[in-house]
Motif scaffolding. Structure first.
Motif, PDB file in Angstrom:
ATOM      1  N   ASP A 212       0.857  -1.194   0.000  1.00 37.02           N
ATOM      2  CA  ASP A 212       0.000   0.000   0.000  1.00 37.02           C
ATOM      3  C   ASP A 212       0.895   1.247   0.000  1.00 37.02           C
ATOM      4  O   ASP A 212       2.089   1.166   0.306  1.00 37.02           O
ATOM      5  N   LYS A 214       0.340   4.666   1.821  1.00 38.32           N
ATOM      6  CA  LYS A 214      -0.648   5.306   2.698  1.00 38.32           C
ATOM      7  C   LYS A 214      -0.582   6.828   2.735  1.00 38.32           C
ATOM      8  O   LYS A 214      -1.583   7.490   2.971  1.00 38.32           O
ATOM      9  N   GLY A 226      -6.439   6.709   3.374  1.00 37.82           N
ATOM     10  CA  GLY A 226      -6.929   5.334   3.293  1.00 37.82           C
ATOM     11  C   GLY A 226      -6.070   4.484   2.370  1.00 37.82           C
ATOM     12  O   GLY A 226      -6.179   3.263   2.344  1.00 37.82           O
ATOM     13  N   TYR A 269      -7.059  -9.932   6.934  1.00 35.49           N
ATOM     14  CA  TYR A 269      -6.001  -9.108   6.364  1.00 35.49           C
ATOM     15  C   TYR A 269      -4.891  -8.995   7.389  1.00 35.49           C
ATOM     16  O   TYR A 269      -5.143  -8.557   8.514  1.00 35.49           O
ATOM     17  N   GLU A 283      -1.151  -4.840  12.206  1.00 38.54           N
ATOM     18  CA  GLU A 283      -2.602  -4.789  12.445  1.00 38.54           C
ATOM     19  C   GLU A 283      -3.280  -5.948  11.721  1.00 38.54           C
ATOM     20  O   GLU A 283      -2.756  -6.489  10.745  1.00 38.54           O
ATOM     21  N   ASN A 285      -6.998  -6.723   9.860  1.00 44.71           N
ATOM     22  CA  ASN A 285      -8.296  -6.211   9.439  1.00 44.71           C
ATOM     23  C   ASN A 285      -9.195  -7.400   9.165  1.00 44.71           C
ATOM     24  O   ASN A 285      -8.732  -8.436   8.688  1.00 44.71           O
ATOM     25  N   ARG A 287     -11.376  -7.871   6.938  1.00 38.97           N
ATOM     26  CA  ARG A 287     -12.018  -7.609   5.630  1.00 38.97           C
ATOM     27  C   ARG A 287     -10.956  -7.423   4.562  1.00 38.97           C
ATOM     28  O   ARG A 287      -9.772  -7.320   4.875  1.00 38.97           O
ATOM     29  N   ASP A 290      -8.461  -1.861   1.184  1.00 38.73           N
ATOM     30  CA  ASP A 290      -8.807  -0.925   0.116  1.00 38.73           C
ATOM     31  C   ASP A 290      -7.709   0.133   0.071  1.00 38.73           C
ATOM     32  O   ASP A 290      -7.557   0.864   1.053  1.00 38.73           O
ATOM     33  N   PRO A 291      -6.875   0.215  -0.937  1.00 39.51           N
ATOM     34  CA  PRO A 291      -6.983  -0.336  -2.287  1.00 39.51           C
ATOM     35  C   PRO A 291      -6.200  -1.635  -2.581  1.00 39.51           C
ATOM     36  O   PRO A 291      -5.938  -1.904  -3.758  1.00 39.51           O
ATOM     37  N   GLU A 292      -5.875  -2.439  -1.582  1.00 43.53           N
ATOM     38  CA  GLU A 292      -5.183  -3.706  -1.882  1.00 43.53           C
ATOM     39  C   GLU A 292      -6.035  -4.601  -2.793  1.00 43.53           C
ATOM     40  O   GLU A 292      -5.519  -5.259  -3.703  1.00 43.53           O
TER      41      GLU A 292
HETATM   42  N1  GLY Z   1      -5.372  -0.087   2.813  1.00 42.13           N
HETATM   43  C1  GLY Z   1      -5.469  -0.370   4.187  1.00 42.13           C
HETATM   44  C2  GLY Z   1      -6.783  -0.828   4.666  1.00 42.13           C
HETATM   45  O1  GLY Z   1      -7.658  -1.216   3.916  1.00 42.13           O
HETATM   46  O2  GLY Z   1      -6.980  -0.800   5.867  1.00 42.13           O
END
Ligand code: GLY
Ligand code: AMP
Length: 422
Positions: A212, A214, A226, A269, A283, A285, A287, A290-292
């Motif tokens: 990413d 950021k 994001g 994630y 971290e 996630n 889900r 975004d934008p991965e």
């Molecule tokens: N691109 C990082 C996220 O979706 O949290």
């Protein structure tokens, strides 16, 4: 088959475009979707956090399968509520989505099960946090416990900045209840890698890795956003590192969630940092990123809906998940001023011959025209045999898309190219 997708950003557009490839799909509804997604799905004006509205719509429209993409509805229990009505879903239940919903939960989980992550302390009392910061190593990292629109992390270079961050979270409540507890953690260094994975609670299947970007500005300057663009695969993520991550992070995380009675089904994630002491979790996630997603899914050769349904049915082990060995680059085009103040409502033109490669994040239809309607407006993705070609081609797409006040980074992929040289 009628499929419902909860959410309305570039990630959801990428999921929808991929789902459309499945011949069994007759209808896709996006709740709420956006003006660009409307070209690929029926958008319904029900917000992603309106759990009752989502369930009512799904029942009334006899939805066969639901994909809940964003963090908020997952943490709020959208999957639990849909499943109660007998609707199969892709996404974790609330008791597993907590892995993103609470940083304290995820840090404690990692500590309990020996999963490598930054050393940390948790504070519920502001004075205790401030006192700790008098002697904590600097730089330090302050994290609000709960969801904070991706803004709940502060890297503090000085004691004063660290204390200001704690005060704004715990005293001024800039993130509301999300700041009732804070995590103060060790500052780690090393390249970052995003690894999305499919997991049905039994096995974990990592997707192709990604990187990413950021920060808002070129050369990783400016505010955190994001995400301004992505490339996949991530050149830092070698086969050797992938093996270490599977053994020390991915599998142990799935096992830990099971042991806690919180089986995770969906896309987990892993935000990783490859530190001098090995890969560590920055971290989780609950889900798709975004934008991965906008670079990972275009490289997926297997049918996405088939894989998702295998996750739901606990049959992932028997299902092929294959990625191409090409490269993808996604450049995000944003509204000038993002991530702070920006104007919207500008006409947006995406030539039809490239619309397959454009994932719309923030647009609306006004008087029959597509107009900008968000900070991140769209992501333009190209796939090619090499990373330099993917980057060049993605910027070629950007050159063909027009709207007033468009802003994008010019160096998406540059960091990855440098990694390849060394
Ligand atoms: N691109 C990082 C996220 O979706 O949290
Ligand atoms: P997050 O919102 O959790 O993705 O964090 C935002 C960014 O902060 C990450 O992508 C990292 O670049 C950085 N970050 C988070 N935790 C740490 C840490 N412990 N050490 C260094 N950087 C971090």
């Amino acid at each position: 088959m009628k499929v419902l997708v909860v959410g309305g950003g570039g990630r959801e557009h990428a999921i929808i475009k991929k789902i459309k490839e499945n011949k069994e799909v007759s209808e896709i509804y996006a709740l709420p979707g956006n003006g660009g997604i409307a070209a690929d799905a029926t958008c319904v004006d029900i917000g992603a956090k309106d759990i009752d509205g989502i369930v009512k719509f799904a029942v009334e429209n006899k939805i066969d399968y639901a994909i809940v993409a964003p963090d908020d509805p997952l943490v709020l229990g959208a999957v639990d509520a849909l499943e109660e009505k007998g609707i199969p879903c892709f996404g974790p239940r609330a008791n597993a989505a907590i892995i993103e919903g609470s940083k304290v939960f995820s840090k404690d989980l990692m500590k309990k099960y020996g999963i490598p992550t930054a050393a940390y302390e948790v504070f519920t009392d502001m004075d205790a946090a401030l006192e700790y910061l008098d002697s904590a190593p600097i730089p330090t990292v302050i994290k609000a416990d709960g969801l904070a629109l991706g803004k709940g992390v502060v890297i503090a270079e000085t004691r004063e900045a660290a204390k200001d961050a704690v005060k704004s979270m715990m005293q001024d409540k800039v993130f509301g209840k999300s700041g009732d507890r804070v995590v103060i953690e060790e500052f780690l260094t090393g390249p970052e890698v995003s690894v999305l994975s499919f997991t049905d609670g039994n096995v974990v299947v990592p997707m192709i890795s990604s990187m990413d970007h950021k920060r808002a500005g070129d050369n990783d300057t400016g505010l955190n956003t994001g995400g301004m663009g992505t490339v996949a695969p991530n050149p830092y993520y070698t086969a050797e590192i992938a093996e270490i991550c599977m053994r020390t992070i991915f599998k142990p995380t799935i096992d830990a969630m099971n042991a806690e009675g919180r089986a995770f089904k969906g896309c987990l994630y892993f935000g990783l940092m490859l530190t001098p002491n090995g890969p560590k979790v920055i971290e989780y996630n609950c889900r798709f990123g975004d934008p991965e997603t906008q670079v990972v899914l275009p490289l997926l050769e297997s049918d996405l809906l088939t894989v998702m349904r295998a996750v739901t049915d606990g049959k992932l082990a028997e299902t092929e998940v294959k990625f191409s060995n090409k490269h993808a680059c996604c450049v995000v085009m944003a509204s000038k001023g993002y991530p702070t103040a920006y104007e919207k409502g500008f006409e947006l033109t995406i030539p039809t011959d490239i619309s397959d490669k454009v994932y719309v994040a923030g647009a609306a239809i006004k008087d029959g025209k597509l107009v900008t309607n968000g900070g991140r407006v769209l992501g333009a993705t190209e796939v090619a045999d090499t990373l330099p070609n993917a980057i060049k081609a993605a910027y070629g797409l950007v050159d063909k898309i027009h709207f007033e006040n468009a802003y994008y980074r010019h160096d998406i992929g540059a960091r990855a190219l440098k990694a390849k040289e060394c």
